[in-house]
Design a protein around this motif. Sequence first.
Motif, PDB file in Angstrom:
ATOM      1  N   GLN A 143      35.957  39.619  39.034  1.00 49.77           N
ATOM      2  CA  GLN A 143      35.174  40.648  39.714  1.00 49.77           C
ATOM      3  C   GLN A 143      33.703  40.260  39.645  1.00 49.77           C
ATOM      4  O   GLN A 143      33.315  39.490  38.757  1.00 49.77           O
ATOM      5  CB  GLN A 143      35.413  42.027  39.096  1.00 49.77           C
ATOM      6  CG  GLN A 143      35.050  42.176  37.645  1.00 49.77           C
ATOM      7  CD  GLN A 143      35.427  43.538  37.086  1.00 49.77           C
ATOM      8  OE1 GLN A 143      36.231  44.283  37.610  1.00 49.77           O
ATOM      9  NE2 GLN A 143      34.815  43.885  35.974  1.00 49.77           N
ATOM     10  N   GLU A 164      33.971  39.824  43.065  1.00 43.07           N
ATOM     11  CA  GLU A 164      34.772  39.218  44.119  1.00 43.07           C
ATOM     12  C   GLU A 164      35.734  38.221  43.493  1.00 43.07           C
ATOM     13  O   GLU A 164      35.352  37.443  42.616  1.00 43.07           O
ATOM     14  CB  GLU A 164      33.874  38.509  45.150  1.00 43.07           C
ATOM     15  CG  GLU A 164      32.965  39.442  45.929  1.00 43.07           C
ATOM     16  CD  GLU A 164      33.712  40.410  46.817  1.00 43.07           C
ATOM     17  OE1 GLU A 164      34.836  40.059  47.258  1.00 43.07           O
ATOM     18  OE2 GLU A 164      33.201  41.513  47.066  1.00 43.07           O
ATOM     19  N   ASN A 197      37.646  34.910  43.129  1.00 44.99           N
ATOM     20  CA  ASN A 197      37.324  33.578  43.613  1.00 44.99           C
ATOM     21  C   ASN A 197      37.753  32.546  42.570  1.00 44.99           C
ATOM     22  O   ASN A 197      37.731  32.823  41.364  1.00 44.99           O
ATOM     23  CB  ASN A 197      35.822  33.456  43.867  1.00 44.99           C
ATOM     24  CG  ASN A 197      35.444  32.160  44.556  1.00 44.99           C
ATOM     25  OD1 ASN A 197      35.783  31.950  45.705  1.00 44.99           O
ATOM     26  ND2 ASN A 197      34.748  31.283  43.841  1.00 44.99           N
ATOM     27  N   ARG A 243      44.082  43.663  50.296  1.00 42.73           N
ATOM     28  CA  ARG A 243      43.664  43.721  48.906  1.00 42.73           C
ATOM     29  C   ARG A 243      44.061  45.069  48.327  1.00 42.73           C
ATOM     30  O   ARG A 243      43.821  46.116  48.914  1.00 42.73           O
ATOM     31  CB  ARG A 243      42.151  43.511  48.802  1.00 42.73           C
ATOM     32  CG  ARG A 243      41.703  42.156  49.298  1.00 42.73           C
ATOM     33  CD  ARG A 243      40.208  42.017  49.216  1.00 42.73           C
ATOM     34  NE  ARG A 243      39.740  42.053  47.844  1.00 42.73           N
ATOM     35  CZ  ARG A 243      38.452  42.058  47.500  1.00 42.73           C
ATOM     36  NH1 ARG A 243      37.522  42.024  48.433  1.00 42.73           N
ATOM     37  NH2 ARG A 243      38.093  42.093  46.241  1.00 42.73           N
TER      38      ARG A 243
END
Length: 491
Positions: A378, A380, A382, A419
């Motif tokens: 978190q 995002e 990735n 998501r």
Amino acid sequence: MPTPARSAEPFKADKLLLFGATGDLAQRMLLPSLCGLDSDGLLSDSIRIIGTARSGHDDADYREFARDALTRFLPGDRTFNVDRFLKRLSYQRLDASTAEGFDALADKVGPIGSEAGEGLAIFLSTAPFLFKPTIKGLAANDLTTGNVRIGLEKPLGHDLASSCQINDAVAQAFPERQIFRIDHYLGKETVQNLLALRFANILFEPLWNAAHIDHVQISVAETVGLEGRAGFYDDTGALRDMVQNHMLQLLALVAMEPPTSFDATAVRDEKVKVLRSLRRVAADETVAGQYRAGAIGGSAVPGYLDELGKPSDAETFVAIKAHIDNWRWQGVPFYLRTGKRMPQRTTEIIVRFRCVPFSIFADKGAKTQPNALVITIQPEENIRLSLMAKVPGLDRGGIRLRSVPLDIAMPDAFAGPERRIAYERLLLDLVEGNQTLFVRRDEVEAQWRWVDAIRQTWTDNDMTPKPYTAGSHGPSAAIALAERNGVTWHE
């Protein structure tokens, strides 16, 4: 109380009983998650959801309460059938601290079926002191017998002894196979991708050991302060709030041996081996901190004691140098760091590989850097792998090398699937009886045993939190903790 006989086969519950159904977690996470599952057709048509809490609502009132929560907290990038979901909801008022009212709750729930598609799933999102009377009230009214399982939201105690008391109380009514201890980090897509990354790619697993990895960093940074949790947080602190559960679960997933299969027993067997292999932390391997006034994002914020309004030695920051004493990880430090009032909100795992043993480019003036795998959970999701590459050019002044990132932005890589909120998967697994992403009792106790030893070390050495300015990366001692071994925290 003897444990009632139950079917060993998993059942799919047709009733879900939510304790704490008017609380913050229910509004922000549970109701939106259940609405998302229902909207995608993942809940059976027959399932009923019964909410219970101390607040005075009837069915109609609670549905309006839920509608308001969904309006505020449903994500805007998906389509939801709110009206259909609300029809599933009903409500029964209950003060779980007393025995009165559980009979009315049992009447509201109704008969508990015994077939594969029938049964009751219970979710406890209440204060830990209510766990024991809640279990007692459920058992006294036949809400623990037959096809029944229970999910427990953290915190499960404040130390090993209190955790054992809670687990003992729950075990009087439920066997371990029917107890689902929730750590919502395990529901995050990127956390689960750790297993796929390691065990579905031959590129990584042969290198995933002390021969090729220099160190691992796990960082969980928050920009917020107390945010209305003053009483709870001051009694808990960062070590027990974040390290004992979320961070140790991440560490276990990074460090575990390959399980024999992707099922609950095999995965959790390997995690608990890691947790039991954690070496006791020495006094010079841990740093505690407490934030003072500073600035976050250009805005002034008060210090912890200013927010709390009284003196306190509670830590809002922890850094730890951990070691796993087994063959795979001997000599590889795991650096854990978490804190409030950090510059950015982030959760990251950094796997730093060792340098190449010999560089053929050194006499050409090129410098190599170790490869690194950065897994961002978190804000995002990735995955980034840094590799060395040659900078384009004729190289008359020498060869130049540069670290080049290969990024896998999860939303871009998987543009089709939506998501999901972390609790969607966990609630669906609770309803369906899949324990793989839930924490077993021996895991919880191994985590508490290690954390309790750290707190004892603090006490034995009169260690108190060191001040750090809000908006910084923590006390300077945390930087020194890593740098004296030649390691720099990933920022």
